[in-house]
Motif scaffolding. Structure first.
Motif, short mmCIF file in Angstrom:
data_model
loop_
_atom_site.label_atom_id
_atom_site.label_comp_id
_atom_site.label_asym_id
_atom_site.label_seq_id
_atom_site.Cartn_x
_atom_site.Cartn_y
_atom_site.Cartn_z
N THR A 1 0.84 -1.21 0.00
CA THR A 1 0.00 0.00 0.00
C THR A 1 0.86 1.25 0.00
O THR A 1 0.58 2.23 -0.71
CB THR A 1 -0.92 0.00 1.24
N SER A 2 1.92 1.22 0.79
CA SER A 2 2.83 2.36 0.87
C SER A 2 3.56 2.57 -0.45
O SER A 2 3.73 3.70 -0.92
CB SER A 2 3.83 2.13 2.01
N LEU A 3 4.00 1.47 -1.08
CA LEU A 3 4.72 1.57 -2.35
C LEU A 3 3.81 2.09 -3.46
O LEU A 3 4.27 2.82 -4.35
CB LEU A 3 5.30 0.21 -2.75
N LEU A 4 2.54 1.72 -3.40
CA LEU A 4 1.61 2.24 -4.41
C LEU A 4 1.48 3.75 -4.27
O LEU A 4 1.45 4.49 -5.27
CB LEU A 4 0.25 1.56 -4.27
N ALA A 5 1.41 4.25 -3.03
CA ALA A 5 1.36 5.70 -2.81
C ALA A 5 2.65 6.36 -3.30
O ALA A 5 2.61 7.44 -3.90
CB ALA A 5 1.14 5.99 -1.33
N LEU A 6 3.78 5.72 -3.05
CA LEU A 6 5.06 6.25 -3.52
C LEU A 6 5.08 6.33 -5.05
O LEU A 6 5.48 7.35 -5.63
CB LEU A 6 6.21 5.36 -3.03
N ALA A 7 4.63 5.26 -5.71
CA ALA A 7 4.62 5.24 -7.17
C ALA A 7 3.70 6.33 -7.73
O ALA A 7 4.05 7.01 -8.71
CB ALA A 7 4.17 3.86 -7.66
N GLU A 8 2.54 6.50 -7.12
CA GLU A 8 1.63 7.55 -7.59
C GLU A 8 2.26 8.93 -7.43
O GLU A 8 2.09 9.81 -8.28
CB GLU A 8 0.31 7.49 -6.80
N PHE A 9 3.01 9.13 -6.34
CA PHE A 9 3.70 10.41 -6.15
C PHE A 9 4.73 10.63 -7.25
O PHE A 9 4.81 11.72 -7.83
CB PHE A 9 4.38 10.45 -4.78
N LEU A 10 5.51 9.59 -7.56
CA LEU A 10 6.53 9.75 -8.61
C LEU A 10 5.89 9.99 -9.98
O LEU A 10 6.40 10.78 -10.77
CB LEU A 10 7.42 8.50 -8.65
N VAL A 11 4.76 9.32 -10.25
CA VAL A 11 4.05 9.58 -11.50
C VAL A 11 3.55 11.02 -11.55
O VAL A 11 3.59 11.68 -12.61
CB VAL A 11 2.89 8.57 -11.68
N SER A 12 3.09 11.55 -10.41
CA SER A 12 2.64 12.94 -10.38
C SER A 12 3.80 13.89 -10.67
O SER A 12 3.60 14.94 -11.30
CB SER A 12 2.01 13.28 -9.03
N GLU A 13 5.01 13.53 -10.23
CA GLU A 13 6.18 14.34 -10.56
C GLU A 13 6.46 14.30 -12.07
O GLU A 13 6.83 15.31 -12.67
CB GLU A 13 7.40 13.83 -9.79
N ILE A 14 6.27 13.14 -12.68
CA ILE A 14 6.47 13.01 -14.13
C ILE A 14 5.44 13.85 -14.88
O ILE A 14 5.76 14.49 -15.90
CB ILE A 14 6.36 11.52 -14.55
N ARG A 15 4.21 13.88 -14.40
CA ARG A 15 3.19 14.70 -15.07
C ARG A 15 3.59 16.18 -15.07
O ARG A 15 3.31 16.91 -16.02
CB ARG A 15 1.84 14.52 -14.38
N ILE A 16 4.23 16.61 -13.99
CA ILE A 16 4.71 18.00 -13.95
C ILE A 16 5.77 18.20 -15.01
O ILE A 16 5.79 19.23 -15.71
CB ILE A 16 5.26 18.34 -12.55
N LEU A 17 6.67 17.22 -15.17
CA LEU A 17 7.69 17.33 -16.21
C LEU A 17 7.07 17.39 -17.61
O LEU A 17 7.60 18.04 -18.51
CB LEU A 17 8.64 16.13 -16.15
N GLU A 18 5.96 16.72 -17.77
CA GLU A 18 5.32 16.64 -19.08
C GLU A 18 4.39 17.82 -19.35
O GLU A 18 4.23 18.24 -20.50
CB GLU A 18 4.54 15.33 -19.20
N ARG A 19 3.79 18.40 -18.29
CA ARG A 19 2.74 19.39 -18.51
C ARG A 19 2.91 20.67 -17.71
O ARG A 19 2.14 21.61 -17.90
CB ARG A 19 1.38 18.78 -18.16
N GLY A 20 3.87 20.72 -16.80
CA GLY A 20 3.98 21.85 -15.89
C GLY A 20 4.66 23.06 -16.50
O GLY A 20 5.12 23.05 -17.65
N SER A 21 4.74 24.13 -15.69
CA SER A 21 5.44 25.35 -16.12
C SER A 21 6.93 25.10 -16.14
O SER A 21 7.44 24.11 -15.59
CB SER A 21 5.12 26.49 -15.15
N ASP A 22 7.68 26.01 -16.77
CA ASP A 22 9.13 25.84 -16.86
C ASP A 22 9.77 25.79 -15.47
O ASP A 22 10.67 24.99 -15.22
CB ASP A 22 9.73 26.99 -17.68
#
Length: 617
Positions: A441-462
């Motif tokens: 359960t904890s690792l799934l939360a960690l993975a979701e956090f890392l994916v959210s960081e990737i979304r920022i790289l893909e869609r976020g501001s500079d």
């Protein structure tokens, strides 16, 4: 630092004092007859490792070193000793000479610590106002577990579902596998070992704000004052001692070292001098009588170990329920912060800790701390793989309340990338890896956090992209998007959820996720670069029809959309609604058994699915 040692007549050593003549080699019949069993006796130990014999100070102080002047001999006390040798050891080696400490610091500083800035701003300057808040408050009786140190292990954490979900107290350090300085260790020792000119952050208890310009030497001067001579109450709660001589004397409990992400996942080649890494594992806290630390949650929801070396502490705890954390978030940084947070929550638990006690505080627990007497504490913070959901929840609150970077867990995101990369490597090994449900359960939360960081790289501001990119450790993580998404996919598989992408393989109906079965072509297609799915050596499918049964149940109404949610939870007689009718229920049990060889032997997977069809008559 070689120091003369004293053995005070504490309750544990009263028997030794009363039989002093039997333990001190220099005692005579006359001297032992003069001992008063109700008086404390100072002891001093020979500095030679092969000797280490203890003597009564009164039995050896009659012969001060010959190099002292007459005035100095009159003031020859145990506190002035630096290195001391017994007469037999000095007779064996005449080069051994008793030495004295350098003269104590004599400071011309005025000991007037008045905070004129606070007075000019009209801020409250009475530290006792915090304790007055407690008057007439009701507290829940402390029911936290008292455990033996030898029972506080990873096995305990894996076997008990509620382990590390509420604070525990270990009354004696035996079995914890930790190391602490001797109980005689003082603030003066801290200043000498770390450096008297070392800066230290000091908190003004009255205003709960930092007071600038302090050094450890100045702090030691302040501590030496009698309580009634201290014009203000200050507190030290953030002296990090990693890499210092004091830090060399402290080792966290073994459970902490087994769990700590910094210990276990941050590369050892990137620690130490010249490297930035999270230094949060070794803190020395020095509080004086009447000090108060207001309500807080440790940064990033980190857990804490906390050992009382000298003195005592009183903790006030609030359980981190969703409602309580919401109240804490509303209270933080607003005008409510001048009030008692305990009034906004159902209950507050009070815990008293004394010298020798160790407490482990789990992730997210809101707490305030009172210091009844001058106290020295050693402790530290740690993130771990059993509490990532709570750790992320607290981080979200820090973002919402705009906690300054200075008070955040250092390099939090970079540490998460190191952790995620290591777990992914383990999950990709031929034999795979298995983890307790709480860790998954904890690792799934960690993975979701890392994916959210990737979304920022893909869609976020500079700017947002730069902040995320700076936290990705390029020495380990070459393709962060692949690492984040493959980790999430593999953890989902481990918990029995086959959905791996961000929406295309799952359809939501009325907010309920329904997994779409992948086609045979999709099953064969590699989902990640250089990834080949492990094949099963044999798959056997079977289906058996069950006996039909007749029950009474309400028929779903075309005009009532809520039947979809209600029937998901159906148990006989549990659904209200239309009038019941007679319904025939037919069932079919589908079984799939898969087997394959592994590095250790054989893996066998059995999946059983029960399908029911309902027909009203």
């Amino acid at each position: 630092m070689a120091r003369a040692k004293r053995r005070p007549a504490t309750p544990e050593t009263q028997a030794t004092v009363s039989h002093a003549a039997e333990t001190c080699p220099n005692c005579t019949t006359e001297s032992s007859a003069s001992f008063n069993q109700f008086e404390k006796e100072n002891w001093i130990q020979c500095n030679i490792n092969a000797c280490k014999t203890w003597y009564h100070w009164r039995c050896v102080s009659a012969e001060p070193p010959s190099f002292l002047s007459e005035d100095e001999k009159k003031d020859y006390t145990i506190d002035k000793i630096d290195k001391w040798y017994c007469k037999p050891c000095m007779d064996k080696d005449p080069s051994r000479v008793i030495t004295l400490k350098a003269p104590a610091r004599k400071s011309d500083r005025k000991r007037n610590y008045q905070d004129y800035a606070s007075l000019n701003l009209g801020l409250a300057s009475d530290p006792n106002r915090w304790m007055r808040m407690l008057e007439n408050k009701a507290f829940k009786q402390d029911t936290f577990k008292r455990m033996q140190g030898s029972d506080v292990t990873v096995e305990w954490l894996e076997e008990e579902e509620d382990a590390m979900t509420e604070p525990i107290v270990v009354e004696k350090p035996d079995g914890l596998g930790m190391k602490m300085p001797p109980s005689t260790f003082s603030v003066e020792d801290v200043a000498e070992l770390v450096g008297e000119e070392s800066p230290v952050e000091v908190i003004d208890v009255a205003t709960q704000s930092a007071s600038p310009g302090w050094t450890l030497g100045k702090w030691a001067d302040y501590i030496e004052l009698e309580p009634e001579a201290r014009e203000k109450i200050w507190n030290v709660i953030s002296l990090e001692i990693t890499g210092t001589k004091v830090g060399d004397l402290v080792l966290p409990p073994k459970l902490v070292r087994d769990l700590d992400w910094v210990d276990n996942f941050w590369p050892s080649t990137r620690k130490g001098k010249g490297h930035a890494y999270p230094k949060v594992q070794l803190y020395c806290l020095m509080g004086v009588a009447s000090a108060w630390t207001d309500w807080h949650v440790d940064f990033a929801g980190s857990s804490v170990y906390y050992h009382i070396l000298r003195g005592s502490k009183v903790f006030y705890f609030i359980k981190p329920t969703s409602a309580n954390l919401a109240a804490y978030e509303r209270w933080s940084g607003t005008e409510l912060q001048s009030s008692w947070l305990g009034d906004l929550v159902p209950e507050v638990t009070k815990v008293v800790l004394t010298a020798g006690n160790t407490m482990i505080i789990p992730s997210g627990w809101i707490h305030a701390v009172y210091t009844p007497e001058d106290t020295i504490v050693f402790g530290g913070n740690f993130l771990h793989s059993y509490s990532m959901p709570m750790q992320l929840k607290i981080r979200k609150i820090e973002n919402a309340t705009q906690v300054p970077k200075k008070f955040r867990f250092p390099l939090f995101s970079k540490l998460c990338w190191y952790v995620g990369d290591k777990y992914l490597r383990d999950l990709k090994t031929p034999a795979g890896a298995s983890y307790p449900p709480r860790v998954l359960t904890s690792l799934l939360a960690l993975a979701e956090f890392l994916v959210s960081e990737i979304r920022i790289l893909e869609r976020g501001s500079d700017q947002a992209k730069k902040e995320v990119r700076d936290q990705i450790p390029s020495d380990r993580v070459k393709d962060p998007a692949a690492v984040a998404r493959e980790l999430r996919w593999r953890v989902r598989l481990a918990v029995g959820n086959a959905s791996d992408d961000e929406g295309s393989s799952a359809v939501k109906t009325n907010g309920v996720g329904i997994k779409r079965k992948r086609t045979a072509e999709e099953e064969e297609r590699p989902r990640f670069k250089n990834f080949k799915p492990r094949q099963w050596d044999n798959v056997i499918e079977d289906a058996q029809e069950g006996e039909a049964r007749i029950i009474n149940a309400p028929k779903p109404s075309d005009n009532d959309e809520t039947w979809k949610e209600r029937w998901v939870e159906w148990t006989n007689g549990a659904v209200d609604g239309d009038s019941a009718g007679e319904v025939e229920v037919k069932s079919r049990t589908e079984t799939i058994v898969r087997i394959r060889r592994t590095g250790e032997g054989l893996e066998r997977q059995r999946v059983e699915r029960v399908v029911e069809s309902w027909e009203w008559h």
